[in-house]
Design an enzyme around this catalytic site. Structure first.
Site: not given
Length: 172
Positions: A42, A81, A117
């Site tokens: 990701s 992330h 997210d």
């Protein structure tokens, strides 16, 4: 018996040294887990599956572009992330939260993902709270994390490794 215990002493010494090194890194980085293995794609192309990321939690504030590692209490693994939006507000968006304290709220997104997210956050929240971040990625070691991934995904490999080490220590 005494000879067997004498052979075990270097192993215990090594394990103790590794544990002390881990704790020293934790204190220096101000993070309970200063090293993590990336387990998905990701964050490609910044980080790839199998990379080891090195964390630091010394900065009080997260900035847009930082790569925080978020670990929700109920989640088995952390989320790595990029911060794409940072705002100041209260936890519930109003005057509540922890006594209405103004704090940093962070929106994250994987570099290789199309959407942010929000769907991954617990409850119906739009942001991650600063105290859920255990560190910010400061460096990485490519490919070295594959050892940990293989040990987790191939259970027989763990048993083989332990059996091999036991045989080596028994016959040396």
């Amino acid at each position: 018996m005494r000879n067997s215990l004498r052979r075990l002493l270097p192993v215990l010494h090594t394990l103790g040294a590794v544990f002390m090194l881990w704790k020293a890194f934790s204190v220096l980085a101000n993070s309970p887990c200063p090293v993590h293995v990336v387990v998905s794609e990701s964050m490609a192309p910044a980080f790839h599956r199998g990379d080891i990321i090195l964390l630091s939690n010394l900065d009080r504030e997260i900035r847009v572009g930082d790569v925080p590692v978020v670990w929700f209490p109920e989640a088995p693994l952390p989320m790595v992330h990029r911060a794409i939006e940072v705002v100041w507000g209260t936890r519930d968006g109003g005057g509540g939260g922890r006594g209405g304290d103004i704090e940093q709220l962070i929106l994250t997104k994987g570099d290789n993902n199309e959407l942010d997210d929000v769907a991954l956050y617990p409850g119906y929240r739009r942001y991650v709270y600063r105290d859920e971040i255990i560190g910010v990625a400061r460096g990485y070691l490519p490919f070295l994390g594959w050892i940990a991934i293989l040990l987790n995904e191939v259970p027989y490999l763990k048993f083989g490794l332990v059996a091999g080490l036991a045989l080596i220590s028994a016959f040396t």
